[in-house]
Design a protein around this motif. Structure first.
Motif, PDB file in Angstrom:
ATOM      1  N   ALA A  37     -29.538 -28.930  28.773  1.00  0.00           N
ATOM      2  CA  ALA A  37     -29.586 -28.191  27.515  1.00  0.00           C
ATOM      3  C   ALA A  37     -28.170 -27.975  27.004  1.00  0.00           C
ATOM      4  O   ALA A  37     -27.295 -27.539  27.745  1.00  0.00           O
ATOM      5  CB  ALA A  37     -30.291 -26.862  27.716  1.00  0.00           C
ATOM      6  N   MET A  38     -27.942 -28.302  25.755  1.00  0.00           N
ATOM      7  CA  MET A  38     -26.637 -28.138  25.134  1.00  0.00           C
ATOM      8  C   MET A  38     -26.792 -27.412  23.805  1.00  0.00           C
ATOM      9  O   MET A  38     -27.907 -27.171  23.338  1.00  0.00           O
ATOM     10  CB  MET A  38     -25.960 -29.492  24.915  1.00  0.00           C
ATOM     11  N   ILE A  39     -25.653 -27.066  23.217  1.00  0.00           N
ATOM     12  CA  ILE A  39     -25.631 -26.394  21.922  1.00  0.00           C
ATOM     13  C   ILE A  39     -25.204 -27.398  20.862  1.00  0.00           C
ATOM     14  O   ILE A  39     -24.167 -28.036  21.008  1.00  0.00           O
ATOM     15  CB  ILE A  39     -24.687 -25.181  21.949  1.00  0.00           C
ATOM     16  N   ARG A  40     -26.009 -27.509  19.828  1.00  0.00           N
ATOM     17  CA  ARG A  40     -25.732 -28.462  18.758  1.00  0.00           C
ATOM     18  C   ARG A  40     -24.976 -27.773  17.626  1.00  0.00           C
ATOM     19  O   ARG A  40     -25.409 -26.727  17.127  1.00  0.00           O
ATOM     20  CB  ARG A  40     -27.044 -29.051  18.230  1.00  0.00           C
ATOM     21  N   VAL A  41     -23.868 -28.360  17.211  1.00  0.00           N
ATOM     22  CA  VAL A  41     -23.096 -27.849  16.078  1.00  0.00           C
ATOM     23  C   VAL A  41     -22.746 -29.027  15.178  1.00  0.00           C
ATOM     24  O   VAL A  41     -22.624 -30.161  15.652  1.00  0.00           O
ATOM     25  CB  VAL A  41     -21.804 -27.136  16.536  1.00  0.00           C
ATOM     26  N   VAL A  89     -12.606 -13.600  13.342  1.00  0.00           N
ATOM     27  CA  VAL A  89     -12.830 -14.889  13.992  1.00  0.00           C
ATOM     28  C   VAL A  89     -11.982 -15.001  15.237  1.00  0.00           C
ATOM     29  O   VAL A  89     -10.899 -14.415  15.346  1.00  0.00           O
ATOM     30  CB  VAL A  89     -12.520 -16.043  13.024  1.00  0.00           C
ATOM     31  N   LYS A  90     -12.495 -15.793  16.175  1.00  0.00           N
ATOM     32  CA  LYS A  90     -11.817 -16.014  17.437  1.00  0.00           C
ATOM     33  C   LYS A  90     -11.966 -17.497  17.780  1.00  0.00           C
ATOM     34  O   LYS A  90     -13.054 -18.065  17.675  1.00  0.00           O
ATOM     35  CB  LYS A  90     -12.454 -15.137  18.528  1.00  0.00           C
ATOM     36  N   LEU A  91     -10.880 -18.140  18.194  1.00  0.00           N
ATOM     37  CA  LEU A  91     -10.879 -19.552  18.525  1.00  0.00           C
ATOM     38  C   LEU A  91     -11.261 -19.736  19.988  1.00  0.00           C
ATOM     39  O   LEU A  91     -10.650 -19.150  20.885  1.00  0.00           O
ATOM     40  CB  LEU A  91      -9.500 -20.168  18.260  1.00  0.00           C
ATOM     41  N   VAL A  92     -12.309 -20.563  20.227  1.00  0.00           N
ATOM     42  CA  VAL A  92     -12.832 -20.758  21.573  1.00  0.00           C
ATOM     43  C   VAL A  92     -12.791 -22.251  21.910  1.00  0.00           C
ATOM     44  O   VAL A  92     -13.411 -23.061  21.209  1.00  0.00           O
ATOM     45  CB  VAL A  92     -14.275 -20.231  21.688  1.00  0.00           C
ATOM     46  N   PRO A  93     -12.075 -22.671  22.961  1.00  0.00           N
ATOM     47  CA  PRO A  93     -12.096 -24.083  23.386  1.00  0.00           C
ATOM     48  C   PRO A  93     -13.477 -24.452  23.917  1.00  0.00           C
ATOM     49  O   PRO A  93     -14.139 -23.653  24.588  1.00  0.00           O
ATOM     50  CB  PRO A  93     -11.035 -24.154  24.493  1.00  0.00           C
ATOM     51  N   VAL A  94     -13.911 -25.678  23.622  1.00  0.00           N
ATOM     52  CA  VAL A  94     -15.227 -26.136  24.046  1.00  0.00           C
ATOM     53  C   VAL A  94     -15.098 -27.516  24.673  1.00  0.00           C
ATOM     54  O   VAL A  94     -14.110 -28.225  24.471  1.00  0.00           O
ATOM     55  CB  VAL A  94     -16.220 -26.180  22.865  1.00  0.00           C
ATOM     56  N   ALA A 138     -20.082 -27.090  27.195  1.00  0.00           N
ATOM     57  CA  ALA A 138     -19.493 -25.905  27.825  1.00  0.00           C
ATOM     58  C   ALA A 138     -18.564 -25.225  26.836  1.00  0.00           C
ATOM     59  O   ALA A 138     -17.987 -25.857  25.956  1.00  0.00           O
ATOM     60  CB  ALA A 138     -18.729 -26.288  29.095  1.00  0.00           C
ATOM     61  N   GLY A 139     -18.426 -23.886  26.997  1.00  0.00           N
ATOM     62  CA  GLY A 139     -17.520 -23.122  26.155  1.00  0.00           C
ATOM     63  C   GLY A 139     -18.216 -22.141  25.235  1.00  0.00           C
ATOM     64  O   GLY A 139     -17.599 -21.181  24.771  1.00  0.00           O
ATOM     65  N   LEU A 140     -19.491 -22.338  24.936  1.00  0.00           N
ATOM     66  CA  LEU A 140     -20.232 -21.464  24.035  1.00  0.00           C
ATOM     67  C   LEU A 140     -21.420 -20.845  24.757  1.00  0.00           C
ATOM     68  O   LEU A 140     -21.939 -21.403  25.729  1.00  0.00           O
ATOM     69  CB  LEU A 140     -20.721 -22.236  22.809  1.00  0.00           C
TER      70      LEU A 140
END
Length: 394
Positions: free
Chosen positions: A303-307, A329-334, A348-350
């Motif tokens: 399962a992954m997150i689709r963007v 806003v906050k910058l998150v590495p993925v 990974a990352g979210l």
């Protein structure tokens, strides 16, 4: 005259200010200067920069990973036909796009030289046949004389050798005549299969050599979609079993297809690997030359997150996304999983439920306040997910 002089003295006296008035006047000017200086030195309040953004809500899903490529519909078998003998083209019986049947004449050469060669071979065959018959008769006569002991055995053997040589010359002339007869028949180019003319490479009046392609015929029936696969997708494509084809003429209709061939060598010009995707027999509306889109897919076990791709922010070879927390806003590495059409799967990352910025990511900076313009539903999202995203917008 004296009256005028007195009036002038009074007007001059009134125009010159007294010492008291002059002191007051100078004080007033000083006060005005101080006020203007204090007004200029007053600080202007800065307005806070609040940027409008669009967002989606992160959601885990077992997405189908797929890649899409554009291609062209071609016949599985397309022959470049040419004459088996050289000559001058005197007739063309078909046009581009003509439907042809097996055995139908496509083009014709001038047969004059071929007919002359056939006549020459026929005459040589007749002469060889005559010589053979004469040698045969001579052999028969000398056999009778030998039985009566009128001639020596050596003479009989020479007559037998002469007959065998004449027989061989006859067989040679016969084969030559058959060859020339075939050559004369090769002056007409006929279709080997039922199909459609896809190209004409020579015209009437042109002199062509044997084997030169003059017309192309695509066999009716099986068709393929030809696509070019980039080198970074080769290994992934081999393991994808779910192959679908959609025509540009009818994007709503899709056909289940199969990867039939994949070239092991890259094209020297495009640097892509040629792939042939076989269409099913049910694809009756497909025509040669149509533009098609081929999608290769496989069910993702994780399962992954689709963007959308617009949500990615690249900086120093690091992929990141902006998330909204408490209005900033906050910058998150993925970590990227795979591409899925116009979307990217995040492995990974979210976390599920986080609000992700999908537009204007290059204009943001860490800690910046934002306002949400609207919430875009995820691609193929359910009505329930859309309602949750609408709540985030509020």
């Amino acid at each position: 005259m004296s009256i005028s002089l007195s009036r002038m003295r009074r007007s001059i006296a009134l125009s010159v200010p007294s010492s008291t008035n002059l002191t007051r006047f100078l004080s007033l000017l000083s006060l005005l200067g101080l006020l203007s200086i204090s007004a200029c030195s007053k600080k202007i309040e800065k307005t806070e920069d609040i940027r409008p953004v669009r967002v989606i809500q992160a959601k885990l899903e077992g997405s189908e990973i797929f890649s899409e490529f554009s291609g062209e519909v071609r016949a599985r078998v397309e022959s470049r036909l040419g004459f088996r003998v050289g000559g001058k083209i005197i007739a063309r019986k078909v046009e581009l796009g003509s439907m042809v049947k097996r055995g139908q004449v496509l083009m014709q050469l001038d047969p004059q030289d071929l007919l002359l060669g056939q006549a020459q071979a026929k005459a040589g065959l007749a002469a060889a046949e005559s010589n053979r018959d004469l040698a045969k008769a001579e052999l028969k006569r000398y056999q009778d004389l030998r039985e009566k002991n009128f001639v020596a055995q050596a003479i009989l053997e020479s007559k037998d050798s002469a007959y065998k040589a004449a027989q061989a010359s006859y067989e040679q002339a016969k084969a030559g005549f058959s060859t020339q007869t075939n050559q004369a028949g090769y002056s007409s180019l006929v279709a080997d299969v039922d199909g459609v003319v896809t190209a004409i490479d020579a015209e009437v009046g042109q002199v062509v050599s044997a084997g030169t392609s003059v017309v192309r015929v695509a066999k009716t029936g099986d068709m393929d979609v030809i696509v070019g696969i980039p080198e970074d997708k080769i290994n992934a494509i081999r393991g994808m079993t779910d192959v679908k084809v959609r025509l540009w003429a009818n994007a709503t209709q899709s056909y289940n297809a199969k990867l039939r061939e994949l070239s092991p060598i890259a094209d020297p010009v495009t640097r892509t690997f040629l792939a042939k995707v076989g269409l099913p027999d049910t694809a009756k509306e497909v025509r040669l030359g149509m533009t098609a889109t081929v999608s290769f897919g496989v069910k993702n076990p994780l399962a992954m997150i689709r963007v959308p791709m617009t949500a990615l922010f690249q900086e120093k070879n690091i992929s990141s996304v902006w998330i909204v927390e408490s209005g900033v806003v906050k910058l998150v590495p993925v970590q990227l999983g795979a591409s899925s059409g116009e979307d990217i799967l995040i492995s990974a990352g979210l976390l599920p439920g986080q609000t992700i910025v999908t537009a204007g990511v290059n204009l943001l900076k860490a800690g910046q306040k934002v306002t949400i313009l609207g919430v875009e539903a995820e691609h193929n999202a359910s009505p329930a997910a859309a309602s949750v995203a609408a709540g985030v917008a509020k």
